[in-house]
Design a protein around this motif. Sequence first.
Motif, PDB file in Angstrom:
ATOM      1  N   ARG A 133       0.839  -1.184   0.000  1.00 32.85           N
ATOM      2  CA  ARG A 133       0.000   0.000   0.000  1.00 32.85           C
ATOM      3  C   ARG A 133       0.885   1.248   0.000  1.00 32.85           C
ATOM      4  N   PRO A 134       0.364   2.360  -0.509  1.00 29.71           N
ATOM      5  CA  PRO A 134       1.203   3.576  -0.573  1.00 29.71           C
ATOM      6  C   PRO A 134       1.773   3.994   0.772  1.00 29.71           C
ATOM      7  N   ILE A 135       0.991   3.882   1.844  1.00 28.64           N
ATOM      8  CA  ILE A 135       1.484   4.332   3.143  1.00 28.64           C
ATOM      9  C   ILE A 135       2.614   3.446   3.630  1.00 28.64           C
ATOM     10  N   ARG A 136       2.608   2.160   3.209  1.00 30.03           N
ATOM     11  CA  ARG A 136       3.664   1.256   3.635  1.00 30.03           C
ATOM     12  C   ARG A 136       4.915   1.410   2.773  1.00 30.03           C
ATOM     13  N   THR A 137       4.763   2.015   1.599  1.00 31.40           N
ATOM     14  CA  THR A 137       5.906   2.186   0.714  1.00 31.40           C
ATOM     15  C   THR A 137       6.968   3.062   1.352  1.00 31.40           C
ATOM     16  N   VAL A 138       6.535   4.176   1.946  1.00 32.36           N
ATOM     17  CA  VAL A 138       7.506   5.078   2.543  1.00 32.36           C
ATOM     18  C   VAL A 138       8.230   4.406   3.708  1.00 32.36           C
ATOM     19  N   PHE A 139       7.490   3.593   4.489  1.00 29.57           N
ATOM     20  CA  PHE A 139       8.146   2.891   5.599  1.00 29.57           C
ATOM     21  C   PHE A 139       9.114   1.841   5.077  1.00 29.57           C
ATOM     22  N   ALA A 140       8.777   1.204   3.975  1.00 36.48           N
ATOM     23  CA  ALA A 140       9.686   0.208   3.394  1.00 36.48           C
ATOM     24  C   ALA A 140      10.969   0.873   2.927  1.00 36.48           C
ATOM     25  N   CYS A 141      10.859   2.037   2.295  1.00 38.07           N
ATOM     26  CA  CYS A 141      12.065   2.736   1.840  1.00 38.07           C
ATOM     27  C   CYS A 141      12.903   3.210   3.030  1.00 38.07           C
ATOM     28  N   ILE A 142      12.236   3.725   4.060  1.00 40.89           N
ATOM     29  CA  ILE A 142      12.970   4.147   5.257  1.00 40.89           C
ATOM     30  C   ILE A 142      13.648   2.955   5.914  1.00 40.89           C
ATOM     31  N   LEU A 143      12.931   1.821   5.985  1.00 43.45           N
ATOM     32  CA  LEU A 143      13.514   0.622   6.582  1.00 43.45           C
ATOM     33  C   LEU A 143      14.698   0.125   5.764  1.00 43.45           C
ATOM     34  N   ALA A 144      14.603   0.209   4.432  1.00 44.37           N
ATOM     35  CA  ALA A 144      15.726  -0.205   3.585  1.00 44.37           C
ATOM     36  C   ALA A 144      16.932   0.682   3.830  1.00 44.37           C
ATOM     37  N   GLY A 145      16.712   2.006   3.907  1.00 46.44           N
ATOM     38  CA  GLY A 145      17.816   2.917   4.194  1.00 46.44           C
ATOM     39  C   GLY A 145      18.438   2.653   5.551  1.00 46.44           C
ATOM     40  N   ALA A 146      17.582   2.376   6.553  1.00 52.69           N
ATOM     41  CA  ALA A 146      18.104   2.081   7.892  1.00 52.69           C
ATOM     42  C   ALA A 146      18.916   0.785   7.895  1.00 52.69           C
ATOM     43  N   ALA A 147      18.447  -0.226   7.149  1.00 52.80           N
ATOM     44  CA  ALA A 147      19.189  -1.488   7.080  1.00 52.80           C
ATOM     45  C   ALA A 147      20.542  -1.293   6.403  1.00 52.80           C
ATOM     46  N   ILE A 148      20.573  -0.468   5.352  1.00 46.19           N
ATOM     47  CA  ILE A 148      21.851  -0.203   4.669  1.00 46.19           C
ATOM     48  C   ILE A 148      22.810   0.512   5.607  1.00 46.19           C
ATOM     49  N   LEU A 149      22.314   1.505   6.331  1.00 45.92           N
ATOM     50  CA  LEU A 149      23.177   2.222   7.270  1.00 45.92           C
ATOM     51  C   LEU A 149      23.611   1.310   8.414  1.00 45.92           C
ATOM     52  N   GLY A 150      22.732   0.401   8.828  1.00 48.76           N
ATOM     53  CA  GLY A 150      23.122  -0.553   9.865  1.00 48.76           C
ATOM     54  C   GLY A 150      24.239  -1.470   9.390  1.00 48.76           C
ATOM     55  N   LEU A 151      24.110  -1.973   8.164  1.00 50.78           N
ATOM     56  CA  LEU A 151      25.177  -2.800   7.594  1.00 50.78           C
ATOM     57  C   LEU A 151      26.477  -2.007   7.484  1.00 50.78           C
ATOM     58  N   TYR A 152      26.373  -0.764   7.057  1.00 51.59           N
ATOM     59  CA  TYR A 152      27.551   0.092   6.926  1.00 51.59           C
ATOM     60  C   TYR A 152      28.244   0.255   8.286  1.00 51.59           C
ATOM     61  N   THR A 153      27.460   0.492   9.329  1.00 45.80           N
ATOM     62  CA  THR A 153      28.030   0.701  10.662  1.00 45.80           C
ATOM     63  C   THR A 153      28.700  -0.565  11.185  1.00 45.80           C
ATOM     64  N   VAL A 154      28.044  -1.731  10.981  1.00 47.00           N
ATOM     65  CA  VAL A 154      28.613  -2.991  11.452  1.00 47.00           C
ATOM     66  C   VAL A 154      29.916  -3.296  10.727  1.00 47.00           C
ATOM     67  N   MET A 155      29.932  -3.136   9.435  1.00 48.84           N
ATOM     68  CA  MET A 155      31.138  -3.418   8.662  1.00 48.84           C
ATOM     69  C   MET A 155      32.282  -2.487   9.084  1.00 48.84           C
ATOM     70  N   LEU A 156      31.953  -1.219   9.316  1.00 46.40           N
ATOM     71  CA  LEU A 156      32.993  -0.258   9.664  1.00 46.40           C
ATOM     72  C   LEU A 156      33.487  -0.449  11.084  1.00 46.40           C
ATOM     73  N   GLY A 157      32.560  -0.676  12.014  1.00 50.86           N
ATOM     74  CA  GLY A 157      32.953  -0.745  13.419  1.00 50.86           C
ATOM     75  C   GLY A 157      33.484  -2.101  13.834  1.00 50.86           C
TER      76      GLY A 157
END
Length: 855
Positions: A312-336
């Motif tokens: 649904r459209p309202i869930r699309t924005v949360f999915a994109c935010i969740l994808a960005g958060a997951a990418i940043l989480g992976l970035y932080t784990v790999m770096l730290g």
Amino acid sequence: MNRDWLPLKTTPWTLGLAILLMFVLTGTTALPQRIDYWLLDSALLAHPADASSDIALVAIDDFSLAQLGRWPWPRHTHAGLITKLHESGAETIVFDVLFTEPSRDDAALGRAMQAHGKVILPVHLSPASSRMQLSEQLPAAPLLRAASGIGHVHVELDHDGIARGLYLFNGMGQQLWPSLALAASGAAPRETEINGLPPFVNVRDDYRIVPLTGGAGTLPTYSYSDVLNAPPAPELFRGKTVFVGATAAGLGDILPTPFSRLSRPMSGVEFHASTLSAYQQKLLIKPAPAWASIALAVITLMALSFLLPRMRPIRTVFACILAGAAILGLYTVMLGAFRVWLPVAHALIIAALAFPIASGLRLAMTNRFLNRQLDELVRSPRITLPEPSKRPPTQLLEHFQALFQPQSWLLTEDADVLSLRHLDLSDVPAELEPGRWHHTGNQSWIRFYRGNTCYTLGFSLPNDLSRDAIQRYLSRLKLSSDTSAEIQPQPRENISARIERVKVATDRLNHMQEFIRRSFERMPDGIIVTDELGIIRFANGHIEEWFGEPMPSLGGLPLTRLLEGYDPRETPPWHETVSETLTLLQSRTVDLKVREKDFLIHFAPFALPHSTQYGIIANISDISELREQQRQHREAIDFISHDVRSPLVSQLALIEQLKRDPGHINQSQLEQLGRLARRSYHLAEEFVQLARAEQLSETRFYECELLAIVENARDSVSEQALEKGISLQLQGTEDLWLRGNAELLERAVINLLTNAVQYSPPGSAVSLQVFRAGHQACLTIDDDGVGIDAEELPYLFDRYRRQKSSELAGIHGTGLGLSFVKTVIEKHRGEIYVTSKPGEGSSFTLKLPIADPLT
């Protein structure tokens, strides 16, 4: 133009290709690289590396230059520094100073280096002159032999000009020199893995990002001149690696770092010292392979392209935010945790682009769908309800003529007469206010405008009881148009125009639905609509009222269950009737009884929209009044066949008897014939009066006064009462005005008084009391007659019903008198009560609403 072929649906392919296209366009700019550098700098600045306690700096600063003289200093000066640091217990001495040219003091410096045993010197890769090729600038031969290690001093600047790391190995030809920090740790040069390279090619390997301990001056730093001229300081340098290099302005290399940028650059010797500190703590960061960043971007693209079209459209924005958060989480784990720098800007850009692109595709698809639906709505037939204020004046006159049948009329346009009959301009009232009806007697006039044209319309109404109702109706009718509401600015934007079209279409549909809903609600019959399984999907208010079921419980209820719950039957069962309507597609009409009321239900199949199945429209008509009329008709036939026929037969028999012997007519026979004739007349009169009462409506009401009605009724019965010696006692002096029919009300009071006199013993009294109780005018009639049995009281007002006691006493009646009284009182919205006991008399009370209860 048909645009159905355009691929505007939000599918994984369309969304993925759209995101990929935007990603490629974005990738041609420096934006991804800047994002990656910004994320790296933010992480390094948020958590600076701890400085190693085994490292110290001896700075060739401005103060030392002022104390020791201009640069370059004699090499015996550096020999003295090495000796002083050796005496202080320094473990390793690292020079970030080039000694490429021979000097007469090289021997002294070489002896000091050999005496210490662990001095590291730099190598620099640069052309000897602008006309020569790139070459290795090594220390002078005596110093090269005395040094325990050689390290390169090259620091790598990224594309934005910021120093974030260096190559651990750099060199030319077949040998790669370790960096100055690695040489201080004991690393030796290594052979290159690439064969056949020219000797002037620069070869670099093992790039590492250096997490700095902070900006310039973070590491412990001591002035060169202070260390040289002061006594040995074992407390400062024992067991440490001491870096010696230039920090004075314009003397050594300066490097902008994430901590300093261009505001306070860091010297090269400090950068190498921070590199050694990070190396000792195993904090150096290794860049991930180039394919890892691309793989992450591809995975993100595929995942979002597959998931977003299904959300649904309202869930699309949360999915994109969740994808960005997951990418940043992976970035932080790999770096730290793993000390690996994984550039994630490409994946983040895809996550950021996915939502607006998916929304844009959905908006385009919605826009295309709305346009198609709007086009279909324009082409579809619809019920138009034009406002009277928008109808032509001549058409309005025609409609008024058809509706009210006026006796005369006049329609003018400005000063011109458009239509007239029995009226002229002199009849137009002078005080007409535009847009408002003016009523004078039976004439109604209005002046209204269409644009700049003034119209005057007037007509004469029938001078009867309907005139007031028609004039009230006209006063609610608006004929003037509101020009301000018609002038609306046209939207300039395409999307605004479409939104306006949707608004107009929605308003039209809402008006249509409201029109249909109100039409169904105001229908005299009950309506039930079912689906193909006989489940109720719609019912109007009559169904809710008649069945006593709230509207929410009707929706979704099987029709058979509703009917079986109120009128269970075996032949034919309800399920059979409903199923045959759906399966055989044949209409059915069945009697129905709900809560002592009679109904007729008609089942009709209808084709459901967008389906091959049929539903049912059930039309339920209330025939209780019709059945009651049929019952009354049968009772009337029985009444006429017995009560009316009997005296007529007796009269005919008596007349035949008189014909046979006309010479012997006596007085008793004539009296008997008169009684029979009067009884027949009385029966016919009561029958006619009851019919008049049943047909009474409020159109025949007028102002009348109750006390006067009672007085007239008393006078009409006074002769009958006088014959039995019964006195009629009237109490009440207040005028109580009613709105009703005085003739029928008087007839009802006469019927009650006649019964009171008829059933009262001679010499008794009948009391009449007129009074007011709240907003009601009341009349009570009390007698001392034989009274009424309790079991007969509930049926007292039923037509054609007579009391058994009266029949046994020889008092013959029709059974219509009290029924007439009740009908008249109910037509006047009043009430009638009776109390009675056998042998004690009866009391009848009438209550009627007062015409003006506020007076």
